[in-house]
Design an enzyme around this catalytic site. Sequence first.
Site: not given
Length: 836
Positions: A91, A121, A194
């Site tokens: 993402h 992911d 992230s």
Amino acid sequence: MGNWNTVAKKGATALLAAFLLVSLQGPSPSYAAEINAEVPKVIEKASPSVVAIIGKPSYDSDKTLEKNRFNLAHGTGVIVESNGVIVTNAHVVKDMKNIVVVTSDGTTYNGHATNIDEESDLALVKIDATGLTPATFASSSDIKVGETVAAIGTPISFALRNSVTVGIVSGLDRSVSSQYQLIQTDAAINPGNSGGALINMNGEVIGINTMKYADFGVENLGFAIPVDTVKYVLKHFQLYGKVKRPYLGLELEESWEAVVGLPSSTGLRVAYVDPDSPAAAAGIEQDDLVVSIGANKVKTLVDYNEAIKKYLPDEKVDITIQSEGASVTKSVTLGEVLHPETKWKEDAEGSDLDADRGKTKIGDSHFGWSMKYPAGLVKGHQSEEGDSVSFVDAKGEFSLSIQVDNESDELSPSALLNKLTGSEDDDYSGIAASTILERQYVKREGGPFAKIVGRSGDDGYIQTRGYLHQGRLYKVQLFVTKDHYNNDFKQNSYNDLLDSFKLSFNAQDESLKDISVYSNGNTTYTNEYGLSFALPSSWQKSSYTGNSSFFNSDYSQSLQVEVTSASSGDTLAAWADRERKQLEAQYVQKYRKISAPEELTLAGVPALKTAHAETLGNKWTAGYSLFFIKDKYKYEVEVSYPQEEEGAEINDLLHTLTTTIEVDKDNMDQELGFIQDLDELMDPNRTITYKNEKYKYTLQIPEKWTSSKSYDNKDQASKSFLFTGGYLTINADAVTSYEDAVKEEDASQKKSHDSDSEYAYTDEESTVLGGVKAKKYEVNYVSAKVPYKETTYIFSQNQMTYTVTLRMDEAVRTEANEARLKKAFDSLKFLDAVNK
């Protein structure tokens, strides 16, 4: 990424509140004691393997949204190979262009995403570098709940890259918003973390940070992808270039206990079986319970995904199910899940992170203005027509708006000044000056302008300038906060910006950025089924049918979209043939034209195009249908238009559609299920019963016909049943006698003939419905170039006088249609007779 919603899956307000709560609370003494002197050494060892990632996000198709140099997204990555291979979250980079990677020592590299796997992911980014320090990976089996860990990443701002937070492993095997199990930690993970590393006190990576929960009252709840899942994905990337996932062809449903987080005692219920899947071939059926995959028990969807990832496509696996109370083991040869390849794309404006590098001026080519482009100027709102646009300073010192209106060039200086002073309706910025400090008409080389300077309450100052040019009024308005306005140096820079405004646009000037959104081109539409296509900007979407109907400006041309599920074994050829047969069954040959299917490619898959035309006798309606099947759904795009409009415009429309039609699974509504194609089930001869209690009759009418609904009373005296090119109408009258009804009809028919000699009719005494006396009238006539045949019967039954009219245009007078109309009339029965 630096996008609040992407990371935490929550709103920006909740994230900010959660961030503030975490930031304002210091660690407890007992927790601080756990952070021993070894932590700095561990961070020093691991930090060189962690990089910051920044890039430009993909933009909405709306051209009024500015692609400004400050609109950036960021995240974190972990070096896995010394030659510049970096793992991060999918993402982070999926919608990121012009990627730049910054290592811990501040060295900057251009990069691009080479592999993306959204299920896990995880993604890989490659930079052109050597001698980097790859991370050391631990084993998931070594991770313990309660052990101290540190998260390294780029939270909130790119300026905070390689920030460190410390906590513990709060839990393992968590199934939260992921296909696989996650590690839970209380080490602070914030937007931008992230893709970063979660490390143990040996400096080894135990997970890749992926998300956090952020809500009011929720603290220290972050999650990371376990290292074993990371290794699994990296191995597949290395061997196959993608993650090769086995395919069973099942939709599985968790038990209520599993959904709410309770231990489940049952397996996964089979909610749907793909008819052409490996599971169907092995005999697995709907409502079976999947108990285990190989030796692994499965009670949740995460259990299932963790178990199935141990296998490759084409391998055999034993699946144990509960079917009708019995335990059965099925041997299944696995298929492969196919996903479209995600390719990295460079921004259309080049590979540089700053899209506006070298641009020192900004303007609008359509409206013909330009001015200086300071580095901190950021475009805000712009109208769809481009006649109004606002800017703000990146540091918040000022705002600027430009509005273009139609106005006479003959406006006098005093009228222009007055217009600027009292133009509430023209005040685009919404900021009104309460006190006028300066008002003058300025004559200068290059064009005069009106100037108003005013104070806006206690907040700041507004300078408004108005220029008349070629039938337009250009209003430029600058708002400056009070503190900055009183700074002479800054005030000079603001005036310099305003003075740079010119009523010209030099298209040859490469330093001039064009923000024009004016276009005579196309508009792209995307529907809930992932289908997107472009239409001329003059077309509009129907407000009644959502994303399925579109019309041109005069409604003469239309486009209809229909999406249904592909049934097992269905083919393009069979589908197109069904459509052809429907048209043939509806129209007589001389009133229809159907072309042979033409093969083409749409959305990357084989497709068919069929052209058709039909008429009732007056004007021909032409059109074509585009058929293709993708991802288990059938897509039909049908265009209709008057036949006389065939030519370059229609050819251009076809070219636009065939070159822009795409299907993106990411744009599909996540709730989409099986959508039955009703044409596959439709029987044109199937009938339903219409019963009129008040007027004492029943009728069997084809289910496909529609009935008139002039008002809600079901037992209407007059009722019509309609189909393309015809109808059946029954009128019941309890007052008028049979004899009077015949007299009225005789007079009406004679009057029509007297008015038009070509109106021909016959009348005769007859019997209907098994012996009921009736008067029959038959008309063959051409109305508005549409030839038709109409038969009217008048008869009496149950103290009622009935007038039944059967009408059918010649264009639809096929044997099948005539048979259905006759059968419907012959089915007429009277309630008293039925009840006897």
